[in-house]
Design a protein around this motif. Sequence first.
Motif, short mmCIF file in Angstrom:
data_model
loop_
_atom_site.label_atom_id
_atom_site.label_comp_id
_atom_site.label_asym_id
_atom_site.label_seq_id
_atom_site.Cartn_x
_atom_site.Cartn_y
_atom_site.Cartn_z
N PRO A 48 16.11 -14.56 3.07
CA PRO A 48 16.03 -13.11 3.22
C PRO A 48 16.38 -12.69 4.65
CG PRO A 48 13.84 -14.08 3.08
CD PRO A 48 14.83 -15.19 2.85
N ASN A 49 16.87 -11.45 4.78
CA ASN A 49 17.19 -10.98 6.13
C ASN A 49 15.91 -10.54 6.85
OD1 ASN A 49 16.63 -8.16 5.65
ND2 ASN A 49 18.63 -7.97 4.66
N ASP A 50 16.02 -10.26 8.14
CA ASP A 50 14.86 -9.94 8.96
C ASP A 50 14.12 -8.70 8.47
OD1 ASP A 50 15.33 -12.14 10.54
OD2 ASP A 50 16.26 -11.00 12.19
N GLU A 51 14.86 -7.69 8.02
CA GLU A 51 14.22 -6.46 7.53
C GLU A 51 13.41 -6.73 6.26
OE1 GLU A 51 13.07 -2.45 7.39
OE2 GLU A 51 13.82 -3.71 9.00
N GLN A 52 13.96 -7.52 5.35
CA GLN A 52 13.23 -7.88 4.13
C GLN A 52 11.96 -8.64 4.47
OE1 GLN A 52 16.56 -9.97 2.39
NE2 GLN A 52 16.74 -8.47 0.76
N VAL A 53 12.05 -9.58 5.40
CA VAL A 53 10.88 -10.37 5.80
C VAL A 53 9.83 -9.47 6.43
CG1 VAL A 53 10.08 -12.17 7.38
CG2 VAL A 53 12.16 -12.52 6.05
N HIS A 54 10.27 -8.55 7.28
CA HIS A 54 9.33 -7.63 7.93
C HIS A 54 8.62 -6.76 6.89
CE1 HIS A 54 7.60 -4.80 10.76
NE2 HIS A 54 8.14 -3.82 10.04
N LEU A 55 9.37 -6.19 5.95
CA LEU A 55 8.77 -5.34 4.92
C LEU A 55 7.82 -6.12 4.01
CD1 LEU A 55 11.84 -3.13 3.99
CD2 LEU A 55 9.78 -2.42 5.23
N ALA A 56 8.19 -7.34 3.65
CA ALA A 56 7.31 -8.17 2.83
C ALA A 56 6.02 -8.50 3.57
CB ALA A 56 8.03 -9.45 2.40
N ALA A 57 6.13 -8.86 4.85
CA ALA A 57 4.95 -9.18 5.65
C ALA A 57 4.04 -7.96 5.78
CB ALA A 57 5.36 -9.69 7.03
N GLU A 58 4.63 -6.78 5.97
CA GLU A 58 3.84 -5.56 6.06
C GLU A 58 3.12 -5.28 4.74
OE1 GLU A 58 2.20 -2.09 7.79
OE2 GLU A 58 3.01 -3.96 8.60
N GLY A 59 3.81 -5.50 3.63
CA GLY A 59 3.17 -5.32 2.32
C GLY A 59 2.00 -6.27 2.14
N PHE A 60 2.17 -7.52 2.52
CA PHE A 60 1.06 -8.49 2.42
C PHE A 60 -0.09 -8.09 3.34
CE2 PHE A 60 4.19 -11.75 0.79
CZ PHE A 60 3.60 -11.85 -0.46
N ARG A 61 0.24 -7.60 4.53
CA ARG A 61 -0.81 -7.19 5.47
C ARG A 61 -1.66 -6.07 4.86
NH1 ARG A 61 -2.00 -3.48 9.11
NH2 ARG A 61 -0.09 -2.29 8.90
N LEU A 62 -1.00 -5.13 4.21
CA LEU A 62 -1.74 -4.02 3.61
C LEU A 62 -2.51 -4.44 2.37
CD1 LEU A 62 0.79 -1.16 4.23
CD2 LEU A 62 -1.51 -1.36 5.16
N HIS A 63 -2.08 -5.50 1.71
CA HIS A 63 -2.83 -6.03 0.57
C HIS A 63 -4.04 -6.84 1.01
CE1 HIS A 63 0.74 -5.15 -1.93
NE2 HIS A 63 -0.09 -5.19 -2.93
N ALA A 64 -4.12 -7.20 2.28
CA ALA A 64 -5.14 -8.12 2.77
C ALA A 64 -6.47 -7.43 3.08
CB ALA A 64 -4.61 -8.86 4.00
N ASP A 65 -6.94 -6.63 2.16
CA ASP A 65 -8.21 -5.94 2.32
C ASP A 65 -8.81 -5.77 0.92
OD1 ASP A 65 -9.77 -3.21 2.20
OD2 ASP A 65 -9.80 -3.86 4.30
N PRO A 66 -10.04 -6.23 0.71
CA PRO A 66 -10.64 -6.14 -0.63
C PRO A 66 -10.68 -4.73 -1.21
CG PRO A 66 -11.94 -7.60 0.75
CD PRO A 66 -10.91 -6.95 1.65
N THR A 67 -10.98 -3.73 -0.37
CA THR A 67 -11.03 -2.36 -0.88
C THR A 67 -9.64 -1.90 -1.31
OG1 THR A 67 -12.92 -1.85 0.52
CG2 THR A 67 -11.66 0.03 -0.32
N ARG A 68 -8.61 -2.26 -0.55
CA ARG A 68 -7.25 -1.86 -0.91
C ARG A 68 -6.80 -2.54 -2.20
NH1 ARG A 68 -5.02 -2.33 5.05
NH2 ARG A 68 -6.00 -0.47 5.88
N ILE A 69 -7.20 -3.78 -2.39
CA ILE A 69 -6.85 -4.46 -3.65
C ILE A 69 -7.47 -3.72 -4.82
CG2 ILE A 69 -7.25 -6.56 -5.02
CD1 ILE A 69 -6.78 -8.14 -2.42
N LYS A 70 -8.72 -3.33 -4.70
CA LYS A 70 -9.36 -2.56 -5.77
C LYS A 70 -8.67 -1.22 -5.98
CE LYS A 70 -13.98 -4.51 -5.08
NZ LYS A 70 -15.35 -4.18 -4.66
N ILE A 71 -8.32 -0.55 -4.88
CA ILE A 71 -7.62 0.74 -4.98
C ILE A 71 -6.28 0.56 -5.68
CG2 ILE A 71 -6.44 2.52 -3.62
CD1 ILE A 71 -8.76 2.24 -1.56
N LEU A 72 -5.54 -0.48 -5.30
CA LEU A 72 -4.24 -0.72 -5.91
C LEU A 72 -4.36 -1.12 -7.37
CD1 LEU A 72 -2.44 -2.53 -2.99
CD2 LEU A 72 -1.80 -0.32 -3.99
N TRP A 73 -5.44 -1.74 -7.76
CA TRP A 73 -5.61 -2.16 -9.14
C TRP A 73 -5.84 -0.96 -10.06
CZ3 TRP A 73 -4.13 -6.09 -11.71
CH2 TRP A 73 -4.62 -6.31 -13.00
#
Length: 119
Positions: A2-27
């Motif tokens: 993947p290119n650098d922008e794709q990697v950055h966006l994927a990492a940011e998405g994982f960072r935002l998923h890394a919270d139990p309350t956000r996982i519940k909200i997203l579910w």
Amino acid sequence: MPNDEQVHLAAEGFRLHADPTRIKILWAPPQGESSVACLADLVGAAPTAVSQHLAKLRLAGLVRGRREGTFVYYSAADVHVQALLAEALFHADHTDRDLPDHARGDLLPHTGPATQPAT
């Protein structure tokens, strides 16, 4: 690779998923649109905290808001958010229960059959 922008966006998405309350909200939104008050009840958090989480998730493109009068109803941005979350929870369940790994062709919950990556 993947290119650098794709990697950055994927990492940011994982960072935002890394919270139990956000996982519940997203579910909750994939099950249908939800207001902040409804999400707060579902996840057991204060509406102000849920609203702050939703603002970050919205800015990252993980949820969408639809305004109706003074209320905003939130839903998952697209099926990719739901599929990523379902896969993460599926993996967590297998890790927690020490279940065997699955081959790529097995059925995954909520997402249907896994597809082979393009070669």
